[in-house]
Write an enzyme that holds these catalytic residues in place. Structure first.
Site, PDB file in Angstrom:
ATOM      1  N   ARG A  55       0.864  -1.217   0.133  1.00 24.64           N
ATOM      2  CA  ARG A  55      -0.044   0.058  -0.121  1.00 24.64           C
ATOM      3  C   ARG A  55       0.977   1.339   0.007  1.00 24.64           C
ATOM      4  O   ARG A  55       1.988   1.312   0.620  1.00 24.64           O
ATOM      5  CB  ARG A  55      -0.869   0.182   1.128  1.00 24.64           C
ATOM      6  CG  ARG A  55      -1.776  -1.085   1.359  1.00 24.64           C
ATOM      7  CD  ARG A  55      -2.559  -0.913   2.498  1.00 24.64           C
ATOM      8  NE  ARG A  55      -3.562  -2.176   2.859  1.00 24.64           N
ATOM      9  CZ  ARG A  55      -4.695  -2.488   2.168  1.00 24.64           C
ATOM     10  NH1 ARG A  55      -5.153  -1.653   1.346  1.00 24.64           N
ATOM     11  NH2 ARG A  55      -5.463  -3.551   2.454  1.00 24.64           N
ATOM     12  N   LYS A 196      -3.520 -19.258  -3.395  1.00 26.42           N
ATOM     13  CA  LYS A 196      -4.278 -18.347  -3.855  1.00 26.42           C
ATOM     14  C   LYS A 196      -3.433 -17.777  -5.278  1.00 26.42           C
ATOM     15  O   LYS A 196      -2.476 -17.035  -4.809  1.00 26.42           O
ATOM     16  CB  LYS A 196      -4.671 -17.176  -3.056  1.00 26.42           C
ATOM     17  CG  LYS A 196      -5.879 -17.533  -2.096  1.00 26.42           C
ATOM     18  CD  LYS A 196      -5.880 -16.545  -1.012  1.00 26.42           C
ATOM     19  CE  LYS A 196      -6.847 -15.264  -1.850  1.00 26.42           C
ATOM     20  NZ  LYS A 196      -6.978 -14.202  -0.558  1.00 26.42           N
ATOM     21  N   THR A 254     -14.257 -14.339  -6.640  1.00 20.42           N
ATOM     22  CA  THR A 254     -14.181 -13.034  -6.848  1.00 20.42           C
ATOM     23  C   THR A 254     -15.304 -12.390  -7.964  1.00 20.42           C
ATOM     24  O   THR A 254     -15.301 -12.983  -9.010  1.00 20.42           O
ATOM     25  CB  THR A 254     -12.870 -12.520  -7.078  1.00 20.42           C
ATOM     26  OG1 THR A 254     -11.851 -12.966  -6.594  1.00 20.42           O
ATOM     27  CG2 THR A 254     -12.894 -10.899  -7.291  1.00 20.42           C
TER      28      THR A 254
END
Length: 452
Positions: A55, A196, A254
């Site tokens: 981030r 994932k 998703t």
């Protein structure tokens, strides 16, 4: 609500450790286990670790707006950043990034290309402009970072989840096979490990990653940011097929019914998306915000369940699934499992009964996507919960069997108790002999259920 969701069609519940406190997750875990006891049915619980989410830092006045064509600069530390010093507190990025690499901010809403580097800055040209606000996520497609998939938070969350007794641990932002070895060293055999797939670098080593995993999640959110949107459907098909070949469960996830976060019905495109995952041969499809924070969680589960059922009963489903079937491995266990699926179809068996100590026998049968249900019977509680994720499997926890006669009696009794078979029906029974020994799928039996 958990009971309503389960009765609507949920087999496995995901605890998303990107959100909530340990107390929150412990409360949900207790409620699921209580529901499991109440209903007498195994229920899977998946712990989804947050992973090393990258981030930007804090921006002066909360955000800045950048325009296409202008040059901005990132720095490794600081607060109150502006367009000439946007904080990016991740030294591994500064060590790995090269001119020409791209950074995508806020799920790709802002995209920049690196033009110049220094020891303490990254200069980049804005390709797609927009707002950059505090703590927005950053994706780096094509840049492999020297970054552990397990942050300090993940390690604390993992220890907590394993103590709770989760059945699956999903590892986020897997980049390379070694990431799975690191996680496996911490998990051991206390839970099954799921990779994932959301980084392009993972796709480059996908066969090794699948081999080292117990299951795979096609996490199309971050994957769709890091690779072109038009490549995602093809990659999904590749991943599902590779997992089926490797006898590993695969989840497609998703935004499957994303509009149902705020509406009681999905778009036609979303319904088609769920159906496509079923036609591809996925073991499971996953809801996220639709059931976690949306206004219509039960309706979303019911809708997904109806789409699955409708798709699997469509006249083209069987031909599509059979056309994508991988070749059998030239081993006795795979041959027995394949024969069971074919035999069940020929004799119109009510079900295939798989006695399994590790789940492998049931998984080998599911790989063939037989036209009849799979009754996966195990004496291992942890295995029974993990089998909830497997295609076509109805997981049943039962005591150990020790003799051939017990196997037949158990198969007949459970087939009727679980309402898959009736007197005079035929069932195909698969087991490994000696019993309770993992990996020995070697026995095939046709059982006729007697009249009382």
């Amino acid at each position: 609500m958990l009971k309503r969701l389960f009765l609507a069609g949920v087999d496995t519940f995901r605890l998303n450790f990107s959100h909530g406190t340990h107390d929150d997750h412990a409360k949900v875990h207790r409620a699921i286990r209580a529901l499991e006891t109440e209903l007498g049915r195994p229920i899977g619980i998946l712990q989804d670790l947050q992973g090393p989410k990258i981030r930007v830092g804090t921006i002066r006045d909360g955000k800045i707006t950048v325009a296409a064509g202008e040059t901005i600069r990132f720095v490794p530390s600081g607060t109150d950043g502006d367009r000439n010093a946007i904080p990016l507190p991740h030294p591994e990025i500064f060590a790995a990034i090269m001119p020409g690499d791209h950074l995508m901010i806020d799920d790709g809403r802002v995209r920049v290309a690196v033009t110049r580097l220094g020891d303490d800055f990254i200069e980049a040209k804005v390709i797609f402009g927009g707002a950059i606000s505090n703590r927005k996520g950053v994706n780096l497609p094509g840049t492999v970072l020297d970054l552990s998939p397990l942050t300090a938070k993940d390690r604390a969350d993992l220890a907590f989840g394993l103590d709770l007794g989760v059945d699956w641990v999903a590892l986020s932002f897997v980049q390379k096979p070694a990431d799975l070895l690191e996680a496996r060293g911490l998990i051991g055999d206390r839970a099954a490990l799921m990779a994932k797939i959301e980084k392009p670098s993972a796709l480059e080593r996908i066969d090794d990653i699948i081999r080292l995993s117990d299951a795979v999640m096609v996490a199309r959110g971050d994957l769709g940011v890091e690779i072109p949107h038009e490549d995602v459907p093809g990659r999904q098909k590749e991943l599902v097929r590779a997992c089926r070949l490797a006898v590993k469960p695969v989840i497609v996830a998703t935004q499957m019914l994303d509009s149902m976060v705020a509406a009681p019905t999905p778009t036609r495109a979303e319904a088609s998306d769920v159906a496509t995952a079923i036609y591809d041969g996925a073991d499971a499809v996953m809801l996220s915000a639709e059931s976690a924070s949306g206004s219509y969680p039960v309706e979303a589960v019911e809708m997904m369940d109806r789409i699955i059922r409708s798709t699997e009963h469509h006249k083209l489903y069987r031909s599509i699934i059979d056309a994508s079937a991988p070749d059998e491995e030239k081993t006795a266990p795979h041959a027995v499992a394949a024969a069971a699926a074919g035999l069940a179809d020929v004799i119109q068996s009510a079900a295939i009964v798989a006695f399994t100590s590790s789940g492998t026998t049931a998984a080998r049968i599911a790989r063939k996507r037989p036209a009849v249900p799979i009754l996966a019977i195990t004496a291992n509680e942890a295995v029974s919960r993990r089998l909830c994720l497997l295609w076509g499997a109805h997981s049943v926890l039962s005591e150990d069997i020790h003799t051939y006669e017990e196997m037949v009696d158990h198969a007949c009794a459970i087939g009727q108790t679980e309402e898959f078979a009736r007197p005079d029906d035929l069932m195909v029974v698969v087991a490994g002999i000696p019993f309770a020994q993992a990996g020995t799928t070697n026995n095939l039996r046709v059982v006729h259920i007697p009249r009382d």
